[in-house]
Design a protein around this motif. Structure first.
Motif, PDB file in Angstrom:
ATOM      1  N   THR A  79      -0.009  -7.592  -8.372  1.00 47.87           N
ATOM      2  CA  THR A  79       0.632  -6.303  -8.112  1.00 47.87           C
ATOM      3  C   THR A  79       1.789  -6.112  -9.081  1.00 47.87           C
ATOM      4  N   PHE A  80       1.812  -4.960  -9.763  1.00 47.08           N
ATOM      5  CA  PHE A  80       2.789  -4.717 -10.819  1.00 47.08           C
ATOM      6  C   PHE A  80       3.641  -3.494 -10.508  1.00 47.08           C
ATOM      7  N   VAL A  81       4.883  -3.538 -10.948  1.00 47.54           N
ATOM      8  CA  VAL A  81       5.791  -2.403 -10.811  1.00 47.54           C
ATOM      9  C   VAL A  81       5.497  -1.419 -11.933  1.00 47.54           C
ATOM     10  N   ILE A  82       5.208  -0.159 -11.586  1.00 48.11           N
ATOM     11  CA  ILE A  82       4.919   0.845 -12.612  1.00 48.11           C
ATOM     12  C   ILE A  82       5.937   1.984 -12.603  1.00 48.11           C
ATOM     13  N   GLU A  97       1.276  -0.857  -8.657  1.00 52.74           N
ATOM     14  CA  GLU A  97      -0.145  -0.748  -8.997  1.00 52.74           C
ATOM     15  C   GLU A  97      -0.789  -2.111  -8.746  1.00 52.74           C
ATOM     16  N   VAL A  98      -1.830  -2.133  -7.926  1.00 47.54           N
ATOM     17  CA  VAL A  98      -2.547  -3.366  -7.633  1.00 47.54           C
ATOM     18  C   VAL A  98      -3.705  -3.487  -8.613  1.00 47.54           C
ATOM     19  N   ARG A  99      -3.672  -4.559  -9.410  1.00 44.93           N
ATOM     20  CA  ARG A  99      -4.734  -4.797 -10.390  1.00 44.93           C
ATOM     21  C   ARG A  99      -5.577  -5.967  -9.910  1.00 44.93           C
ATOM     22  N   LYS A 147       0.830  -1.203   0.000  1.00 36.42           N
ATOM     23  CA  LYS A 147       0.000   0.000   0.000  1.00 36.42           C
ATOM     24  C   LYS A 147       0.866   1.256   0.000  1.00 36.42           C
ATOM     25  N   GLY A 148       1.951   1.218   0.802  1.00 33.14           N
ATOM     26  CA  GLY A 148       2.851   2.370   0.870  1.00 33.14           C
ATOM     27  C   GLY A 148       3.502   2.666  -0.467  1.00 33.14           C
ATOM     28  N   LEU A 149       3.977   1.613  -1.145  1.00 33.40           N
ATOM     29  CA  LEU A 149       4.636   1.808  -2.438  1.00 33.40           C
ATOM     30  C   LEU A 149       3.622   2.153  -3.535  1.00 33.40           C
ATOM     31  N   THR A 150       2.376   1.712  -3.350  1.00 33.15           N
ATOM     32  CA  THR A 150       1.330   2.088  -4.302  1.00 33.15           C
ATOM     33  C   THR A 150       1.045   3.581  -4.191  1.00 33.15           C
ATOM     34  N   THR A 151       0.959   4.081  -2.968  1.00 36.52           N
ATOM     35  CA  THR A 151       0.729   5.507  -2.730  1.00 36.52           C
ATOM     36  C   THR A 151       1.841   6.352  -3.330  1.00 36.52           C
TER      37      THR A 151
END
Length: 239
Positions: free
Chosen positions: A73-76, A66-68, A57-61
């Motif tokens: 979960t993918f590195v963007i 990106e969680v699909r 969640k922290g790295l998504t923020t």
């Protein structure tokens, strides 16, 4: 298994977030690739699944992951907000952000390129040509071209000899990084060709040519983002 020093449980989430980022960079897990699932990551780092979820969640923020839903979960991106002085990486909808950045770039960069064609010195042109060639080489080698791409556009801004323009470089840098992280090299040849056209026009002291070449470059990129945004929305609608 990764060795995690004992820490206060309240700090474990941020520590695992850092470890997960290190894992992404060192493996490396390339942009566009999927991370191992939650169970595998929990085992790898020796923590519970809830801690992994917190780290993700922290790295998504921060715009790294990106969680699909239904896919994983993918590195963007592979750059923290330290490389984003405007803090725009915190905005969740990267496609909308990219298009808004292109609106700003289309307002600014064609005219910046035109001014660069008028005011660039021979030393400036030597550096610009070198950066154009280096960006192309790194791109063709399949390596991370983003730093060189950013340096290329920064050089054009400096060639304009406008001190206010130089203060706008962080906007351009953020836009280049956002676009590159979303497109994953899908416009390699278009980027190479339009970079060459921009460089040649500036070197030829052709403001109109430089302006047109920059518009062409940005238009290719913008159309690519629109296409990816539609594909992304279609995937979300099917989930």
């Amino acid at each position: 298994m990764y060795q995690i020093d004992k820490v206060d449980k309240r700090l474990l989430g941020p520590q695992i977030e850092d470890e997960l980022m290190n894992y992404i960079l060192k493996e490396p897990v390339k942009i566009g690739k999927k991370l191992p699932n939650e169970f595998e990551l929990a085992e790898k780092f020796g923590v519970g699944r809830s801690t992994i979820r917190e780290a993700v969640k922290g790295l998504t923020t921060k715009g790294i992951l990106e969680v699909r839903r239904g896919s994983g979960t993918f590195v963007i991106a592979t750059a923290f907000s330290d490389d984003d002085p405007l803090g725009l990486s915190k905005l969740q909808d990267k496609y909308k952000l990219a298009l808004e950045l292109f609106e700003v770039r289309l307002m600014l960069e064609p005219e910046i390129a035109a001014q660069a064609a008028e005011y660039a010195t021979q030393e400036d042109l030597k550096q610009l040509k070198q950066l154009c060639e280096e960006t192309e080489q790194v791109y063709l080698e399949g390596k991370n071209h983003i730093p060189k791409d950013i340096a290329f556009h920064t050089c054009i801004a400096k060639c304009s000899k406008n001190r206010v323009v130089e203060t706008l470089v962080p906007i351009i840098n953020t836009a280049v990084m956002t676009f590159a992280n979303l497109t994953h090299r899908t416009l390699m040849q278009e980027t190479i060709d339009t970079h060459r056209a921009i460089t040649c026009a500036i070197a030829d002291k052709d403001p109109i040519g430089a302006r047109c070449a920059m518009v062409t470059h940005l238009t290719f990129n913008r159309q690519s983002i629109i296409k990816l945004q539609k594909e992304h929305q279609n995937i979300k609608n099917r989930e």
